[in-house]
Design an enzyme around this catalytic site. Structure first.
Site, mmCIF file in Angstrom:
data_model
loop_
_atom_site.group_PDB
_atom_site.id
_atom_site.type_symbol
_atom_site.label_atom_id
_atom_site.label_comp_id
_atom_site.label_asym_id
_atom_site.label_seq_id
_atom_site.Cartn_x
_atom_site.Cartn_y
_atom_site.Cartn_z
ATOM 1 N N LYS A 115 0.815 -1.222 0.000
ATOM 2 C CA LYS A 115 0.000 0.000 0.000
ATOM 3 C C LYS A 115 0.844 1.266 0.000
ATOM 4 O O LYS A 115 0.459 2.256 -0.624
ATOM 5 C CB LYS A 115 -0.989 -0.012 1.166
ATOM 6 C CG LYS A 115 -2.178 -0.911 0.844
ATOM 7 C CD LYS A 115 -3.104 -1.088 2.010
ATOM 8 C CE LYS A 115 -4.140 -2.154 1.711
ATOM 9 N NZ LYS A 115 -4.746 -2.665 2.943
ATOM 10 N N LYS A 197 -6.006 -13.203 -11.361
ATOM 11 C CA LYS A 197 -7.372 -13.519 -10.921
ATOM 12 C C LYS A 197 -8.238 -12.266 -10.915
ATOM 13 O O LYS A 197 -7.720 -11.155 -10.969
ATOM 14 C CB LYS A 197 -7.348 -14.192 -9.558
ATOM 15 C CG LYS A 197 -6.560 -13.420 -8.521
ATOM 16 C CD LYS A 197 -6.641 -14.083 -7.170
ATOM 17 C CE LYS A 197 -6.159 -13.101 -6.115
ATOM 18 N NZ LYS A 197 -6.610 -13.288 -4.791
ATOM 19 N N LYS A 200 -10.715 -6.274 -7.654
ATOM 20 C CA LYS A 200 -11.277 -4.931 -7.792
ATOM 21 C C LYS A 200 -10.352 -4.024 -8.574
ATOM 22 O O LYS A 200 -10.784 -3.121 -9.280
ATOM 23 C CB LYS A 200 -11.510 -4.329 -6.404
ATOM 24 C CG LYS A 200 -12.720 -4.911 -5.724
ATOM 25 C CD LYS A 200 -12.896 -4.350 -4.326
ATOM 26 C CE LYS A 200 -13.945 -5.149 -3.573
ATOM 27 N NZ LYS A 200 -13.867 -5.014 -2.137
#
Ligand code: TRP
Length: 335
Positions: A115, A197, A200
């Site tokens: 992040k 995969k 979002k």
């Protein structure tokens, strides 16, 4: 809700529309667990503030996540379906656990490193202590099982560490929470662009959302990559074709899949037909959920009631834990 059943807890961050990966990776497990366990399923609105400080669409996303979970089969009368920010006791436990969490171990967390790479302009303390808040979510219900995907293993490991540290320092309050899944290997829902995969953050065309309209579903499926087909019998299957089979396995009937497998082996496969089949099966799978979500979202009163009822169940459980915590910590000055 206190029962003799073992306790399960999990959370979903409200940061967007739910997709097929969320369904097969998480929600389907929740639905299966709801009869056998005492379940607490939470919308992690506070966690979302670590990456999404703009709250202008938070309310509508929270309502959507609730509606999507219910539409997928979660029964708010069987489980506690609630919103993280409604349980103040979690904030209190988070504070105590923060004193037992070390800067060094928090900085080493894989999701933290990822992040800060993605948002170097906003490396806030909430991001650093994200796993501590998650541990508080779980431990506040003294949950034993946590249905989560592989990407959450490290957070769960940390929750165990904090639980053990607390127990050793102050007294036995928490069981060690464990990841839980029904099948040994987690179901992989491949992205539609041939690699990775569904997620979002993937491009929208490569992910099937529970909110996608039928035509959008068809379009996305028909765009997936194929080639001229195998040139020799029993040829090795390229990943992007294997992925179409994996997607079929989620929604299509076994005989149909078997037919395409043998067509592949004998070099008679027609990818166009196969994708049409997959598209129609996806439409059959997704459209009832999408319609149910729409219906639920048009009844804000009902969703509010669900949230209140969920918060009450979750609070009852949280209050018992926080009292035990204060007691063993010696913060009970009046008794
Ligand atoms: N961190 C989880 C995720 O990103 C969401 C979450 C928050 C969670 N609190 C939790 C998951 C407690 C399990 C238990 O998916």
């Amino acid at each position: 809700m206190r029962s003799n059943k073992e306790i399960v807890m999990s959370g979903i961050r409200p940061t967007g529309f739910l997709h097929l990966g969320n369904y097969f990776g998480a929600i389907r497990n929740y639905v299966r667990m709801q009869d056998d366990f005492e379940c607490y399923f939470m919308v992690a609105d506070l966690h979302s503030l670590t990456t999404h400080p703009d709250t202008s669409s938070l309310k509508s996303t929270v309502y959507r996540v609730l509606a999507e979970n219910i539409a997928c089969g979660l029964d708010p009368d069987k489980v506690a379906l609630y919103c993280q920010s409604h349980i103040y006791e979690t904030g209190e436990l988070y504070l105590y656990l923060n004193m037992l969490a070390y800067k060094g171990e928090l900085e080493k967390t894989a999701t933290f490193k990822e992040k800060i790479r993605l948002q170097p302009e906003n490396i806030n303390a909430g991001l650093l202590t994200y796993p501590v808040l998650q541990a508080a979510d779980i431990l506040i219900h003294r949950a034993k099982y946590v249905p989560v995907g592989k990407d959450q293993e490290q957070h769960l490991e940390m929750a165990r560490t904090f639980a053990n540290r607390f127990n050793h320092r102050y007294g036995e309050v928490f069981p060690e929470p464990m990841a839980f899944n029904y099948s040994m290997d987690l179901v992989k829902v491949p992205s539609l662009n041939g690699s990775g995969k569904m997620s979002k953050s993937e491009n929208q065309m490569a992910t099937l959302y529970l909110a996608d309209e039928d035509e959008v579903i068809r379009k996305k499926v028909m765009k997936t990559k194929t080639d001229e087909g195998p040139k020799e019998m029993n040829a090795k299957m390229p990943d992007y074709i294997e992925n179409i089979f994996l997607l079929m396995k989620l929604v299509s009937n076994g005989e149909i899949i078997q037919k395409y497998r043998s067509d592949y082996e004998t070099c008679t496969i027609r990818y166009g037909d196969m994708k049409k089949q997959l598209a129609e099966d996806m439409v059959l799978f997704i459209s009832p959920i999408r319609k149910k979500v729409k219906e639920l979202l048009s009844d804000e009163k009902y969703l509010q009631k669900v949230m209140e009822q969920g918060a009450e169940k979750a609070r009852n459980s949280a209050e018992v834990t926080i009292r035990a915590v204060r007691e063993v910590m010696g913060l009970n000055y009046f008794s």
